[in-house]
Design a protein around this motif. Structure first.
Motif: not given
Lengths: 300, 359
Positions: B105, B108-109, B112, B225, B228-229, B232-233, B236, B347, B349-350, B352-353
């Motif tokens: 998922x 796919x999400x 771009x 999620x 996904x995070x 996105x790190x 590209x 990287x 998020x604070x 989630x670490x």
């Protein structure tokens, strides 16, 4: 200009535009596949809720005969009428609201205090305390069912509102979140306040806390959602039906008083009403829930 | 100079620090640490819930509650081993499925070229924030004998089972499909811990499959999620470079994306492992361990032993064994993450670490 743009195209071999066309077709195809997957899974993840809403508005025979159809025929509010007339739903709702508000306020306040102290104040035992908070993070909730019951019993808090609320007033995860956030705030601001003679608490309350709004909102949402949905704790903290919260009442409705396999419109309706507050919160503060991904997108 | 000023300002911080942490210390101490010690004591006794377990009148039985779970022939061991078997099959299906679904998922999400990704991300995540009890009620209806799932299967020409009444193990069913209905003599008896080999090899029951479906459905969004995070790190440029080098989509996924998101994959796998040994709410609402104890899990068994059979000693002992299983998995996770993290850009998020310094 026209000559310039036309020129390279003319001598180009015919293979080139075809390859471009192929690529465009492939892109289109993969987009269609992508959308098909998205729509399929959106149905998988949302249709149960559609079925829930639809069937809560049906008559019992209709719900039994057409469980898959989202459209009630005939439309019936009998399920909802019986939720309010025939069950203790209003009582559970009241208890849930009370517990959730108190737990959320407590967690936001106590977790921020502790998070601030662990992030900023120099006191003896701080490192050990933080290690303890991290260790506590790893303690799994379900193995604490019997232990919590033992303590509540010993403290005389079993079967009381205090038993429902007090053990949940602080949580290690919240302390951790707040500590991480306070560490990201520049020290200079509060040091200025302290040098101007503000007390530690005043600096925390009037200077640092207002700067922590994003973290406070996150913690409020997590606490609200967590305590609204909390089930196992209420299972071991109280026994008196007058003290049931919504999840507890709902579980009782399903497995206890009504038994299995009957009164689905009523049960689905009650579950729906219990879901609505969190759903509303989710829709409004969606960006706080899924912040991770958004932030990544901004950077990436 | 700066330091001295700081020390002067910080002189009263020792007291303030302890005052600030006091409420949290008291609450967590009273309701997290103290209870564990009390339960450890109770697991060594025969307390039946009457009076206080901390008086001399409660019989001290030593390790009896534990040996009955592992070493002595009897119902206690049989139920405990059954619950371990059930939960092991549950974990074996839930963890890979939710991880694969979440990653799929997220991929796919993260594409771009697709519009409306925000909506779909929200849709996939929504079940994760709702009440486990309320969702269990909905799934009870979906999996009812004449429920939506069976209606859907009916459209495909399949007669669905009576989900919550069906205690048959799916591995037994598969073997039955190839003509093996009764256990071969070698498997009929003599398995470890009082269950026959045939019982150990049952697979999850049909009833358990519906609980597994529910859990995968509710947890995939959260893990999506996280993936996904991580996705996105992934720079590209890296992806583009490998495209120019002629790497196909699968090759890019296999050799570029997958290695880059390895730490997150470990995190998702281990959090899934830790979480799925704690399944409780769904079992309580949907099946209460039935049919034929095939949805019994250690967490639910410990609750039932204590609060329904009033055998608090055994219940606490079961909790402790479960506690050890989960702590072992947590330590494993921290070890793995500590080894892997320096290799990858940190990287997250604070909030989630999950693995802070020293963890």
């Amino acid at each position: 200009m026209a000559v310039l743009t036309d020129r390279p195209a003319a001598p180009a071999p015919p293979a080139r535009p075809r390859r471009a066309r192929d690529r465009a077709a492939r892109t289109l195809a993969s987009r269609l596949v992508g959308y098909a997957i998205l729509v399929f899974f959106a149905l998988v993840f949302l249709y149960p809720f559609v079925i829930q809403i639809g069937n809560s508005l049906k008559t019992e025979p209709d719900a039994a005969a057409n469980p898959l159809s989202p459209i009630p025929d005939p439309l019936s509010l009998a399920g909802f009428e019986r939720i309010f007339a025939g069950t203790a739903f209003p009582l559970w709702l009241g208890n849930s609201l009370l517990v959730t508000v108190l737990v959320t306020l407590g967690r936001v306040f106590f977790d921020s205090l502790a998070g601030y102290a662990l992030a900023r104040l120099r006191f003896r035992g701080r490192a050990g305390l933080f290690a303890a908070v991290v260790a506590v993070l790893a303690v799994p909730g379900v193995v604490l069912l019997i232990p919590k019951f033992l303590v509540l019993n010993q403290l005389g808090m079993y079967d009381s509102y205090a038993g429902l609320v007090v053990p949940l007033l602080a949580d290690a995860a919240g302390v951790f979140i707040m500590k991480q956030f306070f560490e990201s705030i520049p020290v200079s601001v509060e040091e200025a306040a302290r040098i101007d003679g503000a007390s530690v608490f005043r600096t925390f309350w009037s200077v640092v806390l207002p700067m922590a709004k994003p973290a406070l909102i996150t913690l409020t949402i997590l606490s609200f959602q967590g305590s609204w949905n909390e089930f196992p704790h209420s299972l071991v903290a109280v026994q008196d039906p007058d003290l049931f919260t919504l999840p507890r009442g709902l579980a009782d409705l399903v497995s206890g008083s009504l038994g299995k396999g009957t009164q689905y419109p009523l049960k689905l309706g009650a579950a729906l009403l219990a879901t609505i507050p969190v759903a509303v919160l989710f829709v409004i503060f969606q960006r706080y829930f899924v912040r991770d991904a958004n932030d990544g997108a901004d950077k990436g | 100079m700066g330091k001295r000023v700081a020390r002067g300002v910080r002189s009263n911080e020792n007291l303030a620090g302890w005052l600030f942490v006091a409420p949290v210390v008291v609450i967590l101490g009273l309701f997290l640490l103290l209870p564990i010690l009390m339960a450890l004591w109770v697991s060594l006794t025969d307390w039946n819930g009457q009076g206080s377990p901390f008086t001399g009148r409660v019989p001290f039985v030593g390790a009896d509650n534990y040996t009955r779970l592992f070493a002595e022939e009897g119902l206690a061991r049989r139920d405990f081993m059954t619950s371990l078997r059930n939960n092991a099959y549950y974990v074996a299906i839930v963890v890979p499925t939710q991880t694969a679904l979440a990653l799929g998922l997220a991929l796919v999400v993260n594409n771009r070229m697709l519009r409306g990704r925000g909506f779909f991300r929200t849709a996939f995540y929504f079940p994760s924030v709702t009440s486990s009890v309320a969702i269990s009620v909905v799934f009870l209806f979906l999996f009812a004998n004449a429920g939506a799932v069976n209606a859907l299967l009916g459209l495909l020409g399949i007669r669905g089972p009576q989900w919550f009444a069906d205690s048959r193990g799916v591995l037994h069913l598969l073997l039955g499909a190839v003509g093996v209905d009764a256990p071969p003599a070698a498997l009929a008896a003599g398995g470890p811990f009082g269950l026959s080999w045939w019982d150990w090899l049952s697979g999850p029951s049909v009833a358990m499959i519906s609980i597994i479906t529910l859990v995968v459905w509710t947890t995939s969004g959260t893990f999506m999620l996280m993936f996904l995070a991580a996705l996105q790190n992934v720079p590209v440029a890296l992806d583009e470079a490998s495209t120019l080098d002629g790497a196909g989509r699968w090759q890019r996924f296999r050799h570029v994306t997958l290695p880059m998101i390895k730490p997150t994959t470990f995190l998702v796998l281990t959090l899934g492992l830790i979480g799925s040994w704690q399944v409780f709410d769904q079992v309580y609402v949907m099946s209460q361990g039935e049919p034929a104890k095939t949805t019994l899990t250690p967490a639910y068994l410990s609750y039932r032993t204590a609060f329904r059979d009033f055998d608090y000693g055994s219940g606490a002992a079961i909790s402790f064994v479960l506690f050890l299983i989960i702590i072992a998995l947590t330590l494993l996770q921290r070890r793995l993450m500590a080894d892997r993290e320096p290799a990858a850009p940190r990287r997250g998020r604070w909030w989630r670490r999950r693995v802070p310094e020293g963890g």
